[in-house]
Scaffold this motif. Structure first.
Motif, PDB file in Angstrom:
ATOM      1  N   GLY A 128       0.800  -1.223   0.000  1.00 27.81           N
ATOM      2  CA  GLY A 128       0.000   0.000   0.000  1.00 27.81           C
ATOM      3  C   GLY A 128       0.824   1.260   0.000  1.00 27.81           C
ATOM      4  N   ALA A 129       2.146   1.111   0.119  1.00 25.34           N
ATOM      5  CA  ALA A 129       3.038   2.272   0.085  1.00 25.34           C
ATOM      6  C   ALA A 129       3.940   2.175  -1.135  1.00 25.34           C
ATOM      7  CB  ALA A 129       3.884   2.342   1.348  1.00 25.34           C
ATOM      8  N   GLN A 130       4.423   3.317  -1.581  1.00 21.42           N
ATOM      9  CA  GLN A 130       5.321   3.347  -2.728  1.00 21.42           C
ATOM     10  C   GLN A 130       6.345   4.449  -2.548  1.00 21.42           C
ATOM     11  OE1 GLN A 130       3.422   3.896  -6.521  1.00 21.42           O
ATOM     12  NE2 GLN A 130       5.291   3.596  -7.681  1.00 21.42           N
ATOM     13  N   VAL A 131       7.604   4.127  -2.822  1.00 22.29           N
ATOM     14  CA  VAL A 131       8.680   5.111  -2.808  1.00 22.29           C
ATOM     15  C   VAL A 131       9.219   5.243  -4.228  1.00 22.29           C
ATOM     16  CG1 VAL A 131      10.959   5.718  -1.914  1.00 22.29           C
ATOM     17  CG2 VAL A 131       9.309   4.568  -0.427  1.00 22.29           C
ATOM     18  N   LEU A 132       9.202   6.450  -4.754  1.00 22.10           N
ATOM     19  CA  LEU A 132       9.834   6.729  -6.035  1.00 22.10           C
ATOM     20  C   LEU A 132      11.200   7.349  -5.755  1.00 22.10           C
ATOM     21  CD1 LEU A 132       6.919   8.354  -8.090  1.00 22.10           C
ATOM     22  CD2 LEU A 132       7.731   5.990  -8.169  1.00 22.10           C
ATOM     23  N   PHE A 133      12.247   6.714  -6.252  1.00 22.15           N
ATOM     24  CA  PHE A 133      13.608   7.210  -6.036  1.00 22.15           C
ATOM     25  C   PHE A 133      14.064   7.878  -7.327  1.00 22.15           C
ATOM     26  CE2 PHE A 133      18.122   7.300  -5.392  1.00 22.15           C
ATOM     27  CZ  PHE A 133      18.311   7.308  -4.015  1.00 22.15           C
ATOM     28  N   HIS A 134      14.248   9.186  -7.262  1.00 28.14           N
ATOM     29  CA  HIS A 134      14.479   9.992  -8.460  1.00 28.14           C
ATOM     30  C   HIS A 134      15.847  10.656  -8.407  1.00 28.14           C
ATOM     31  CE1 HIS A 134      13.628  12.604 -11.816  1.00 28.14           C
ATOM     32  NE2 HIS A 134      13.591  13.706 -11.079  1.00 28.14           N
ATOM     33  N   ASN A 135      16.792  10.153  -9.208  1.00 23.63           N
ATOM     34  CA  ASN A 135      18.072  10.833  -9.402  1.00 23.63           C
ATOM     35  C   ASN A 135      17.824  11.952 -10.412  1.00 23.63           C
ATOM     36  OD1 ASN A 135      19.661   9.056  -7.760  1.00 23.63           O
ATOM     37  ND2 ASN A 135      19.662   7.574  -9.428  1.00 23.63           N
ATOM     38  N   TRP A 136      17.657  13.152  -9.946  1.00 21.77           N
ATOM     39  CA  TRP A 136      17.139  14.208 -10.817  1.00 21.77           C
ATOM     40  C   TRP A 136      18.048  14.495 -12.007  1.00 21.77           C
ATOM     41  CZ3 TRP A 136      19.366  18.662 -12.386  1.00 21.77           C
ATOM     42  CH2 TRP A 136      20.490  19.101 -11.690  1.00 21.77           C
ATOM     43  N   TRP A 137      19.364  14.433 -11.832  1.00 17.04           N
ATOM     44  CA  TRP A 137      20.301  14.889 -12.863  1.00 17.04           C
ATOM     45  C   TRP A 137      20.442  13.903 -14.016  1.00 17.04           C
ATOM     46  CZ3 TRP A 137      21.497  12.276  -8.576  1.00 17.04           C
ATOM     47  CH2 TRP A 137      22.363  11.185  -8.698  1.00 17.04           C
ATOM     48  N   ASN A 138      20.181  12.607 -13.783  1.00 13.26           N
ATOM     49  CA  ASN A 138      20.296  11.653 -14.886  1.00 13.26           C
ATOM     50  C   ASN A 138      18.979  10.951 -15.192  1.00 13.26           C
ATOM     51  OD1 ASN A 138      20.080   9.792 -12.827  1.00 13.26           O
ATOM     52  ND2 ASN A 138      22.030   8.769 -13.238  1.00 13.26           N
ATOM     53  N   ALA A 139      17.869  11.567 -14.774  1.00 14.88           N
ATOM     54  CA  ALA A 139      16.573  11.092 -15.214  1.00 14.88           C
ATOM     55  C   ALA A 139      16.498  11.260 -16.735  1.00 14.88           C
ATOM     56  CB  ALA A 139      15.462  11.875 -14.523  1.00 14.88           C
ATOM     57  N   PRO A 140      15.721  10.427 -17.425  1.00 16.93           N
ATOM     58  CA  PRO A 140      15.809  10.370 -18.899  1.00 16.93           C
ATOM     59  C   PRO A 140      15.730  11.711 -19.616  1.00 16.93           C
ATOM     60  CG  PRO A 140      14.466   8.578 -18.091  1.00 16.93           C
ATOM     61  CD  PRO A 140      14.793   9.426 -16.894  1.00 16.93           C
ATOM     62  N   ARG A 141      14.722  12.506 -19.332  1.00 15.30           N
ATOM     63  CA  ARG A 141      14.552  13.751 -20.079  1.00 15.30           C
ATOM     64  C   ARG A 141      15.596  14.797 -19.681  1.00 15.30           C
ATOM     65  NH1 ARG A 141       8.725  15.691 -19.138  1.00 15.30           N
ATOM     66  NH2 ARG A 141       9.510  17.441 -20.382  1.00 15.30           N
ATOM     67  N   THR A 142      15.946  14.820 -18.406  1.00 15.57           N
ATOM     68  CA  THR A 142      16.948  15.780 -17.946  1.00 15.57           C
ATOM     69  C   THR A 142      18.315  15.446 -18.527  1.00 15.57           C
ATOM     70  OG1 THR A 142      15.702  16.173 -15.908  1.00 15.57           O
ATOM     71  CG2 THR A 142      18.042  16.781 -15.904  1.00 15.57           C
ATOM     72  N   TRP A 143      18.674  14.169 -18.508  1.00 15.62           N
ATOM     73  CA  TRP A 143      19.965  13.773 -19.077  1.00 15.62           C
ATOM     74  C   TRP A 143      20.008  14.008 -20.580  1.00 15.62           C
ATOM     75  CZ3 TRP A 143      24.595  13.534 -17.507  1.00 15.62           C
ATOM     76  CH2 TRP A 143      25.574  12.866 -18.234  1.00 15.62           C
ATOM     77  N   GLN A 144      18.889  13.817 -21.242  1.00 17.35           N
ATOM     78  CA  GLN A 144      18.813  14.116 -22.678  1.00 17.35           C
ATOM     79  C   GLN A 144      19.095  15.599 -22.926  1.00 17.35           C
ATOM     80  OE1 GLN A 144      14.898  13.704 -24.537  1.00 17.35           O
ATOM     81  NE2 GLN A 144      15.854  12.888 -26.378  1.00 17.35           N
ATOM     82  N   GLU A 145      18.592  16.450 -22.043  1.00 20.46           N
ATOM     83  CA  GLU A 145      18.849  17.887 -22.185  1.00 20.46           C
ATOM     84  C   GLU A 145      20.318  18.207 -21.925  1.00 20.46           C
ATOM     85  OE1 GLU A 145      17.787  21.983 -22.844  1.00 20.46           O
ATOM     86  OE2 GLU A 145      17.033  20.023 -23.474  1.00 20.46           O
TER      87      GLU A 145
END
Length: 244
Positions: A128-145
């Motif tokens: 019933g719980a969920q943790v999203l772990f987000h490496n902001w700098w190499n997330a797909p769209r950010t790293w593409q930029e």
């Protein structure tokens, strides 16, 4: 909104309507000519810009991370992996006990990667719980930029040099540093790494235009906002939507 602007009664009222929150993870470590707190400044600012308009609480950044390789650089502070994971576990357990079920971790430091695997394990142990772990700098769209702007980029290079991570009165080199051999760096002791790496930049220009940096930041904000709003598994009840 930052939790420092709320009291416990306001958090309790919030949890009657929504179960999301954001926890930034950072590190206090060398970033070349930039602030030692780069990895704290960036995830905290990103979390606040994304969660603030939605009224989602942002908890204080965990300002110390896993960075043993930078111990020879004064001002860099590291936690042991076991210590770090224990702290992350305690934070998640506390949030869960109070009713938070959708927790977005915005991570600003690659060395904290053991916590990513742990977050998956913790989620599996808390139905019933969920943790999203987000490496902001190499997330797909950010790293593409990043790649669109300049593919020669790494730790302590231009890609972390935003107007809010620069230090007044510090003059940066105007050259492009050759990329370091990352596989070799991983084999070195802290003292050897400092001797090899020098100023701390892993490779790339030290600074690009504010136009480039604000374009990169806009993508990071948009990508992170998408996760906070729509990144949750359907099985996790969405209390941010009206119940029918």
């Amino acid at each position: 909104m930052k939790i420092e602007a709320m009291n416990w009664m306001q958090v309790e009222a919030y949890l009657q309507q929504d179960d999301r929150c954001v926890v930034p993870l950072g590190s206090t470590e060398q970033h070349g000519f930039m602030s030692l707190a780069v990895d704290n400044i960036l995830p905290e600012r990103l979390a606040d810009e994304v969660a603030g308009p939605l009224g989602v609480p942002v908890f204080p950044t965990l300002n110390y991370g896993i960075t043993p390789y930078f111990r020879a650089y004064p001002g860099s502070v590291t936690l042991r992996v076991q210590t770090y994971l224990s702290v992350v576990r305690d934070v998640l357990d506390s949030l869960y006990e109070q009713g938070f079920r959708r927790i977005l971790i915005v991570n600003g430091h690659g060395g904290n990667s053991p916590a990513q695997g742990f977050a998956g394990e913790w989620s599996a142990d808390h139905p019933g719980a969920q943790v999203l772990f987000h490496n902001w700098w190499n997330a797909p769209r950010t790293w593409q930029e990043v790649q669109r702007i300049d593919p020669v980029a790494s730790h302590a290079s231009w890609m972390e040099n935003f107007p809010w991570t620069r230090l007044p009165g510090v003059t940066l080199p105007d050259t492009q540093k050759p990329m370091a051999d990352l596989d070799r760096l991983r084999l070195l002791s802290p003292a050897q790494l400092r001797q090899t790496l020098g100023d701390g930049n892993y490779g790339g220009l030290y600074q690009r235009s504010d136009e480039d940096m604000l374009a990169l930041w806009a993508v990071a904000v948009q990508e992170t906002a998408g996760l906070l709003q729509h990144g949750w598994a359907p099985a996790v009840q969405d209390r941010s939507e009206p119940l029918t």
